[in-house]
Motif scaffolding. Structure first.
Motif, PDB file in Angstrom:
ATOM      1  N   ALA A 132       0.983  -1.266   0.049  1.00 43.40           N
ATOM      2  CA  ALA A 132       0.069  -0.015  -0.222  1.00 43.40           C
ATOM      3  C   ALA A 132       0.980   1.312  -0.081  1.00 43.40           C
ATOM      4  CB  ALA A 132      -1.160   0.090   1.184  1.00 43.40           C
ATOM      5  N   ALA A 133       1.838   1.201   0.732  1.00 43.18           N
ATOM      6  CA  ALA A 133       2.954   2.279   0.885  1.00 43.18           C
ATOM      7  C   ALA A 133       3.441   2.625  -0.313  1.00 43.18           C
ATOM      8  CB  ALA A 133       3.647   2.250   1.934  1.00 43.18           C
ATOM      9  N   SER A 134       3.731   1.518  -0.848  1.00 45.34           N
ATOM     10  CA  SER A 134       4.898   1.768  -2.205  1.00 45.34           C
ATOM     11  C   SER A 134       3.811   2.232  -3.343  1.00 45.34           C
ATOM     12  CB  SER A 134       5.378   0.374  -2.654  1.00 45.34           C
ATOM     13  OG  SER A 134       4.553  -0.392  -2.910  1.00 45.34           O
ATOM     14  N   ILE A 135       2.802   2.403  -3.453  1.00 48.78           N
ATOM     15  CA  ILE A 135       1.982   2.908  -4.270  1.00 48.78           C
ATOM     16  C   ILE A 135       2.308   4.539  -4.335  1.00 48.78           C
ATOM     17  CG2 ILE A 135      -0.372   3.705  -4.798  1.00 48.78           C
ATOM     18  CD1 ILE A 135      -1.446   1.191  -4.036  1.00 48.78           C
ATOM     19  N   PHE A 136       2.377   4.858  -3.188  1.00 48.19           N
ATOM     20  CA  PHE A 136       3.163   6.418  -3.212  1.00 48.19           C
ATOM     21  C   PHE A 136       4.225   6.617  -3.636  1.00 48.19           C
ATOM     22  CE2 PHE A 136       0.470   6.068   0.545  1.00 48.19           C
ATOM     23  CZ  PHE A 136      -0.344   7.367   0.347  1.00 48.19           C
ATOM     24  N   ILE A 137       5.271   5.644  -3.914  1.00 46.09           N
ATOM     25  CA  ILE A 137       6.371   5.962  -4.764  1.00 46.09           C
ATOM     26  C   ILE A 137       5.958   5.887  -6.109  1.00 46.09           C
ATOM     27  CG2 ILE A 137       8.542   4.926  -5.417  1.00 46.09           C
ATOM     28  CD1 ILE A 137       8.684   3.202  -2.908  1.00 46.09           C
ATOM     29  N   LEU A 138       5.129   4.916  -6.696  1.00 50.44           N
ATOM     30  CA  LEU A 138       4.736   5.025  -8.066  1.00 50.44           C
ATOM     31  C   LEU A 138       4.277   6.378  -8.411  1.00 50.44           C
ATOM     32  CD1 LEU A 138       4.819   3.013 -10.327  1.00 50.44           C
ATOM     33  CD2 LEU A 138       2.461   2.632  -9.831  1.00 50.44           C
ATOM     34  N   VAL A 139       3.180   6.863  -7.328  1.00 55.57           N
ATOM     35  CA  VAL A 139       2.364   8.056  -7.836  1.00 55.57           C
ATOM     36  C   VAL A 139       3.534   9.156  -7.745  1.00 55.57           C
ATOM     37  CG1 VAL A 139       0.508   9.604  -6.999  1.00 55.57           C
ATOM     38  CG2 VAL A 139       0.279   7.561  -7.059  1.00 55.57           C
TER      39      VAL A 139
ATOM     40  N   LEU B 213       7.520  10.075   1.801  1.00 52.64           N
ATOM     41  CA  LEU B 213       7.803  10.047   3.473  1.00 52.64           C
ATOM     42  C   LEU B 213       6.941   8.937   3.981  1.00 52.64           C
ATOM     43  CD1 LEU B 213       9.438  11.111   5.621  1.00 52.64           C
ATOM     44  CD2 LEU B 213       7.628  12.463   6.210  1.00 52.64           C
ATOM     45  N   ILE B 214       5.625   8.790   3.460  1.00 49.56           N
ATOM     46  CA  ILE B 214       4.918   7.668   3.836  1.00 49.56           C
ATOM     47  C   ILE B 214       5.381   6.526   3.429  1.00 49.56           C
ATOM     48  CG2 ILE B 214       2.329   6.565   3.662  1.00 49.56           C
ATOM     49  CD1 ILE B 214       1.421   9.495   3.673  1.00 49.56           C
TER      50      ILE B 214
ATOM     51  N   TYR C 272      10.443  22.411  -9.102  1.00 53.53           N
ATOM     52  CA  TYR C 272       8.977  21.986  -8.940  1.00 53.53           C
ATOM     53  C   TYR C 272       8.506  23.093  -7.935  1.00 53.53           C
ATOM     54  CZ  TYR C 272      10.886  17.160  -9.942  1.00 53.53           C
ATOM     55  OH  TYR C 272      11.290  16.229 -10.435  1.00 53.53           O
ATOM     56  N   PRO C 273       7.089  23.470  -8.170  1.00 51.02           N
ATOM     57  CA  PRO C 273       6.512  24.461  -7.335  1.00 51.02           C
ATOM     58  C   PRO C 273       6.396  23.925  -5.899  1.00 51.02           C
ATOM     59  CG  PRO C 273       4.879  23.369  -8.998  1.00 51.02           C
ATOM     60  CD  PRO C 273       6.151  23.019  -9.246  1.00 51.02           C
ATOM     61  N   LYS C 274       6.266  24.802  -5.018  1.00 51.38           N
ATOM     62  CA  LYS C 274       6.284  24.440  -3.489  1.00 51.38           C
ATOM     63  C   LYS C 274       5.418  23.288  -3.321  1.00 51.38           C
ATOM     64  CE  LYS C 274       5.415  26.594   0.677  1.00 51.38           C
ATOM     65  NZ  LYS C 274       4.849  27.630   1.394  1.00 51.38           N
ATOM     66  N   GLY C 275       3.875  23.670  -3.640  1.00 53.72           N
ATOM     67  CA  GLY C 275       3.174  22.708  -3.183  1.00 53.72           C
ATOM     68  C   GLY C 275       3.219  21.271  -3.623  1.00 53.72           C
ATOM     69  N   PHE C 276       3.243  21.465  -4.859  1.00 53.53           N
ATOM     70  CA  PHE C 276       3.848  20.299  -5.581  1.00 53.53           C
ATOM     71  C   PHE C 276       4.754  19.227  -5.154  1.00 53.53           C
ATOM     72  CE2 PHE C 276       6.088  17.692  -8.569  1.00 53.53           C
ATOM     73  CZ  PHE C 276       5.101  16.951  -9.294  1.00 53.53           C
ATOM     74  N   GLU C 277       5.987  19.911  -4.351  1.00 51.73           N
ATOM     75  CA  GLU C 277       6.912  19.558  -3.715  1.00 51.73           C
ATOM     76  C   GLU C 277       6.406  18.909  -2.563  1.00 51.73           C
ATOM     77  OE1 GLU C 277      10.739  21.694  -4.640  1.00 51.73           O
ATOM     78  OE2 GLU C 277      11.674  20.625  -2.992  1.00 51.73           O
ATOM     79  N   MET C 278       5.893  19.715  -1.949  1.00 52.61           N
ATOM     80  CA  MET C 278       5.547  19.123  -0.439  1.00 52.61           C
ATOM     81  C   MET C 278       4.581  18.027  -0.584  1.00 52.61           C
ATOM     82  SD  MET C 278       6.451  21.541   1.709  1.00 52.61           S
ATOM     83  CE  MET C 278       5.392  22.070   3.077  1.00 52.61           C
ATOM     84  N   LEU C 279       3.660  17.825  -1.527  1.00 55.34           N
ATOM     85  CA  LEU C 279       2.802  16.762  -1.772  1.00 55.34           C
ATOM     86  C   LEU C 279       3.612  15.374  -2.129  1.00 55.34           C
ATOM     87  CD1 LEU C 279      -0.180  17.394  -1.520  1.00 55.34           C
ATOM     88  CD2 LEU C 279      -0.297  16.836  -3.849  1.00 55.34           C
ATOM     89  N   VAL C 280       4.736  15.691  -3.236  1.00 62.53           N
ATOM     90  CA  VAL C 280       5.112  14.510  -3.364  1.00 62.53           C
ATOM     91  C   VAL C 280       6.065  14.041  -2.350  1.00 62.53           C
ATOM     92  CG1 VAL C 280       7.007  13.493  -5.026  1.00 62.53           C
ATOM     93  CG2 VAL C 280       5.400  14.973  -5.764  1.00 62.53           C
ATOM     94  N   TYR C 281       6.646  15.007  -1.605  1.00 65.62           N
ATOM     95  CA  TYR C 281       7.709  14.453  -0.306  1.00 65.62           C
ATOM     96  C   TYR C 281       6.760  13.899   0.577  1.00 65.62           C
ATOM     97  CZ  TYR C 281      10.994  15.254   3.156  1.00 65.62           C
ATOM     98  OH  TYR C 281      12.011  15.151   4.110  1.00 65.62           O
TER      99      TYR C 281
END
Lengths: 624, 549
Positions: free
Chosen positions: B187-194, B231-232, B218-227
């Protein structure tokens, strides 16, 4: 040659470690045919080598400028940690003291541990012990000192836990480790903070920094308190003092070293840290308070002990308390002198006690008596050791304490009082022990008690002679005051305090059959002292209980809350799947509706930015 | 769609003659495919074969890194890149640098030793060794992959063998533990893919190459979201506090060799990926998240240590201790200093060795006592003094005794966080003090473990069969292979630090360069404005901060 040996002086602590490594084939059981003895001989040989090398180095450092040796240990990125060694008369002298006492203790151990099946392991640990302490004596870097203190903690843990099948040993070893560890970790925090603030961890650099440093009082106090925590644990000072008493469960030859030089190592580190502690008056005051509380408390507790080793170990805490006071009052000269005198006298006392224990296989004072005629060498050792410790006859302890009374007398009469009462109480305690063990009628366990064999007698007698020669050594090192500088008042006070102690000890009523008094208030006091003021119970009810409770709580939290949520999600998905399966009806219209609604919702969501503003505008308009 | 292959890697690849990394990666996998064909009534030749392959691969790694790798170079080396599925933009691109090299070596050592530790596996040995070797390859792949998709593939490839290894050869509750493990990580590795796709498709060019992804702005919001997503994903693996509950189950239910790999290698993937992706690719977001990481690290340390103390199961206690130790890695990663980030890498290597040795020894004990409940044991030292000695050595290493690698790792992390000029002094003091509480708790649970299992008299009724007795030479060998590097690093840390030093300096410089601009921005949340401060020193100046004159 001498210059070469001086350059290689860092080898001296390594000899002990090499000895420890050499015992491995025997302690791991690879070589069985020879028995464990050769391992012990290798270790002794290494200690002799260390002693000889140390002597050469000591002679060549005498009246010389201190030298520094540097080793680069860790160089990561911008961090460069070096280990510095200080080759000066004092440090090499301390190292020599450690080596000599270790050599004598090892010879003693050869006799004492004769029939122990794990002799090789014991000598490995002794070698490790010796190497660590020798390194500590010449270390000139705070980080190296810290590392060696931790190694010392480890070797104490292993030596106390040497007879690991004994029930009391189990907790004793653990408590020794944990108590010292608490102190050590706080010290580590101080080390880390100092590294950040001063930029170096070598003592000379730190001293230079401390001269000009401007710290806020809070920072200086916190730093100082962190730094003194390590020595407090190591020297068995209140509130981290309980381990030394328990550590007496370990083999006696290790106790010889533990009560003389190991605790001294902690105090030695404290003395080295003194210039930094000067930054905060509060820290110095704390040292004095800790020292005074321990000195008086431990001297009193010692009197109520019926275990022969414990009776002496508490007095170790008390003397180290005096050293703490001395460092707090910035009288490091007195501190060093007292450490020196105490180390030799205490080692001798423990050797004598070791002989008694080995002959009678008994540590209970109430079951002994009348040994003086049966064990003359042991008796002499005990008497000389006591005389060397207490300020009464002009041996080491007398001169050291005299200097102390002299120093404190004018500035802080209260502290001089502490010193005198410790002297009196120690004299009382030693006289009491002497009466119980050596005088009186022999008891069943002490009736057939021959003098110990030569392996134990030789080191004991040698140390007796050394103890008698301590004043001479002090004179050679010009540590003794000349005749006209002796303060008469302080001498009179000291001698009278010693006399009072001895006199009380000689006259109090000691009943052998029952050691607890029948008189209720007296009995309460006796129990209070006998059980260390119940401090261990207080700890058990407070700190130990709290840690247990919190850890159980976090385990519960982990199992039922954090993990519970996860399991709940799992259960919920199974449950919803099970429920949803009843919605499978086969009606095409129902499926079409579901798809339509879902697509509609998705569409809404995806176009939300577009819709959102309009809806908001609409709302605003309608409300406005 | 315009797909970019990595031109830089391609040019480098031409200069190297032989595809070293591909060989290292594929050797175990190819060798595994032969196992079903080996004629063997008994399992003897299979296990020697598997162990031989493991050692050969490890030797190949050592040779390659010794002769072909330049320690003074912080960039990617031994790079090779081949187009694999060009339609997807998937490249087979491998390379190592200071971050991955020590971890690849660690993988080689621990996996080989785990196969040696699994000498007594009699249930489906062929499948067991095939899975072990497959896992070996996948682990190396995770550390060496330089393509986001390839990384994801390797990450997933490693899950399947672990799942099977736990669910077939595990303890009583193995199905539950294995399912929990696979659900959590998958489940967590989906976040890697996304996250990977989001970064890959952002901007004008589409690329999965990690270095190119790191260069994109990257724009700030995008970077935060991906981070946050990454992180999860990596937080589950590391593990970070609320995402850790799979670990005690998986570690305690797996058989000892698998626990060795789980604790020794798999947890390090999380730490590695956090540095590789979260810091290197998303440094701006890292500045925002760093205080959170520090706090989570402290929570890990204290919570893990406290929970460990309450465990009655030997392996569960060790598992919780892993959680506590990985908290230090988090603090190191978030310290913004060369020392701290270097310390994080060292702590990973060191914990890999220490945890592997402790789990191995717990397996040795379990084989003899047939129980993991500590209260049921006692007085085991009399019957197995060697195991006792080794266990003591491992515990001492774990509780950060000087002279062992754990001390160096934790000390450098402490120094890293205290010398960090990015944090408010009060915050630093609180963090360091709380982490120190963790250091005090560590011996509490480890020594009580030793006490319950080994000290005292054996009145538990446990009888150790005569033919098992004390540790066998094979077991001594495994334990000493792990303890020797632990002590070597402890006495002379340069052994380990020189392998990654230049790289961690580069990483720290990169993230420090971002720090002032981010901190200076307006409109930050109150947490950051109080905790993070703009550094007063330029990065160049800080370098002389601790250097001796």
């Amino acid at each position: 040659m001498a210059q070469f040996l001086l350059q290689m002086s860092w080898w001296v602590p390594c000899y002990g470690l090499i000895g420890a490594v050499l015992t491995l084939p025997w302690s791991t059981g690879i070589i069985r045919r020879t028995g464990p003895r050769p391992a012990a001989y290798f270790n002794l040989l290494m200690t002799v080598l260390a002693f000889l090398h140390g002597t050469v180095v000591f002679r060549s450092t005498w009246n010389q400028e201190p030298q520094q040796l540097l080793f680069h240990w860790l160089k990561v990125a911008d961090l460069d940690l070096t280990f510095a060694l200080d080759i000066s008369a004092v440090s090499v002298g301390a190292m020599e003291l450690v080596t000599v006492l270790s050599l004598l203790a090892q010879i003693f151990a050869l006799g004492y541990m004769e029939k122990d099946w794990a002799l090789a392991r014991f000598f490995a640990l002794m070698g490790f012990f010796e190497g660590t302490m020798g390194g500590l004596a010449i270390s000139n870097s705070l980080l190296l000192t810290y590392a060696l203190l931790e190694m010392l903690t480890l070797s104490t843990y292993l030596l106390v836990g040497f007879w690991y099948a004994q029930p009391l040993v189990v907790t004793a070893a653990r408590d020794a480790f944990l108590t010292k560890r608490v102190g050590d970790i706080l010290l580590l925090m101080g080390v880390v903070a100092l590294a950040t603030m001063s930029g170096s961890l070598n003592f000379p650099d730190i001293y230079k920094w401390a001269e000009t440093a401007h710290l806020s009082p809070t920072t200086a106090t916190l730093l100082g308190l962190a730094l003194i925590a390590g020595p407090t644990g190591k020297c068995a000072q209140f509130p981290l003092h309980l381990w030394l008493d328990e550590a007496m469960e370990g083999p006696n030859p290790a106790s010889i070293l533990r009560n003389s030089v190991v605790v001294a190592c902690g105090a030695y580190v404290l003395i080295k840290l003194q210039p930094i502690l000067n930054l905060s008056p509060l820290v110095l005051a704390t040292l004095v308070v800790i020292g005074s509380v321990t000195a008086i408390g431990a001297s009193m507790v010692a009197i109520a002990q019926i275990d022969i080793k414990r009776a002496l170990s508490h007095s170790t805490s008390a003397y180290l308390g005096l050293v703490f006071i001395a460092v707090g009052m910035e009288w490091t000269g007195f501190a060093l002198l007292l450490l020196f005198a105490h180390a030799i006298a205490k080692a001798l006392l423990f050797m004598s006690v070791g002989s008694v224990i080995s002959t009678t296989t008994n540590q209970d004072l109430t079951e002994m008596g009348g040994l003086w005629s049966r064990m003359p060498a042991t008796t002499t050792a005990f008497v000389v050791g006591s005389a060397g410790l207490v300020g009464l006859l002009p041996l080491g302890g007398f001169w050291a304490l005299q200097l102390g009374v002299d120093d404190f007398g004018i500035q802080q009469p209260v502290l001089a009082g502490v010193l005198l009462s410790v002297n009196a109480l120690t004299a009382l305690n030693l006289t009491r022990v002497f009466r119980l063990v050596f005088l009186g009628q022999p008891q069943p366990k002490t009736k057939r008690a021959p003098e110990v064999g030569w392996l134990m007698a030789v080191p004991m007698v040698s140390l007796t002679i050394i103890t008698l020669l301590v004043p001479l050594m002090m004179q050679r090192l010009s540590l003794l005051p000349t005749w006209e500088y002796i303060n008469r008042t302080s001498v009179v006070l000291l001698v009278s305090s010693g006399l009072i102690g001895c006199g009380t000890g000689a006259t109090i009523y000691l009943h052998k059959a029952w050691s607890r008094s029948m008189n209720l208030p007296w009995r309460f006091v006796q129990d209070l002292l006998g059980y260390d003021f119940y401090i261990d119970r207080i700890y058990r009810l407070s700190i130990v209980f709290a840690v247990n409770l919190v850890s159980r709580f976090s385990s519960w939290l982990d199992r039922y809350v954090v993990d519970g949520i996860v399991n709940f999600v799992g259960l919920a998905s199974i449950f919803s799947g099970e429920t949803l399966k009843y919605s499978v009806t086969g009606q095409t219209q129902f499926y079409a509706l579901t798809i339509l609604v879902s697509v509609g919702c998705l569409g809404m969501l995806m176009s939300w930015p577009f819709w959102g503003f309009h809806v908001l505008d609409y709302l605003r308009v309608s409300s406005g | 769609m315009y797909v970019v292959g990595n031109k830089y890697l391609f040019s480098v690849m031409l200069s190297t003659q032989f595809p070293w990394l591909t060989t290292i990666l594929l050797l175990p996998l190819v060798a595994a495919s032969v196992i079903p064909l080996i004629p063997d009534q008994h399992i003897k030749s299979i296990r020697w074969y598997a162990f031989g392959v493991g050692i050969a691969d490890f030797a190949l790694m050592v040779y390659t890194f010794w002769c072909k790798y330049d320690l003074q170079n912080s960039t990617l080396q031994l790079a090779e890149s081949y187009p694999w599925v060009p339609q997807l933009g998937l490249n087979w691109s491998l390379a190592v640098d200071g971050l991955s090299m020590p971890l690849v070596l660690l993988t080689g050592l621990i996996t080989s030793l785990a196969m040696l530790a699994a000498w007594n596996v009699t249930n489906k040995p062929r499948l067991f060794y095939v899975l072990m070797l497959a896992m070996y390859s996948a682990q190396i792949g995770v550390f060496a992959a330089q393509d986001m998709l390839l990384f994801f593939l390797m990450w997933e490839l490693e899950l399947v063998p672990v799942y099977l290894l736990i669910s077939i050869w595990g303890g009583q509750n193995r199905r539950y533990a294995a399912t929990k493990f696979i659900l959590y990580t998958a489940a967590a590795s989906i976040f890697i893919l996304v996250g990977g796709f989001a970064m890959a498709f952002y901007g004008d060019t589409v690329t999965f190459d990690m270095a190119s992804l790191g260069m994109k702005q990257y724009p700030k919001g995008f970077e935060m979201l991906v981070y946050a997503g990454l992180l999860i994903a990596f937080g589950v693996k590391l593990p970070i506090f609320p995402l850790h509950t799979w670990l005690p189950d998986a570690h305690s239910e797996a058989s000892a060799p698998i626990s060795m790999i789980l604790a020794g290698v798999l947890l390090k993937m999380g730490g590695y990926a956090l540095i590789r992706m979260n810091i290197e690719m998303l440094p701006n977001a890292h500045v925002y998240f760093a205080p959170v990481l520090v706090i989570l690290g402290v929570v890990n340390i204290i919570y893990g240590a406290l929970a460990a103390f309450a465990q009655t199961n030997l392996k569960r206690r060790l598992a919780y201790s892993s959680i506590a130790h990985m908290g230090f890695v988090l603090i190191g990663i978030a310290s913004f200093t060369e020392i701290g980030i270097g310390g994080a890498v060292l702590q990973m290597v060191s914990h890999g060795l220490i945890a592997a040795s402790l789990f191995f020894l717990s397996g040795v004990t379990y084989e003899r006592t047939h129980t993991l409940i500590m209260e049921k044991m006692g007085g085991m030292a009399q019957q197995m003094p060697k195991v006792f000695a080794l266990f003591t050595a491992g515990s001492m290493a774990s509780l950060a005794l000087p002279g062992m690698s754990g001390f160096v790792g934790e000390l450098t992390i402490f120094l890293g966080i205290t010398t960090s000029d990015a944090y408010n002094p009060t915050f630093k003091v609180v963090v360091v003090l709380l982490a120190a509480v963790g250091l005090i708790l560590t011996p509490i649970y480890l020594l009580s473990m030793l006490r319950q299992v080994f000290y005292g008299v054996n009145n538990s009724g446990i009888v150790i069969e005569g033919y098992l007795g004390d540790a066998k030479p094979r077991e001594m060998f495994i334990a000493s292979c792990l303890l020797v590097p632990i002590i070597a690093i402890g006495f002379y840390p340069k052994v380990a630090t020189q392998t990654y030093d230049v790289k961690t300096v580069a990483v720290a410089t990169q993230v420090r360069n971002v720090l002032p601009t981010v901190v200076a921005q307006q409109g930050r949340s109150p947490l950051y404005s109080t905790v993070l401060i703009a550094p007063h020193l330029a990065p160049a100046e800080s370098r002389s901060l601790l250097a001796s004159k």
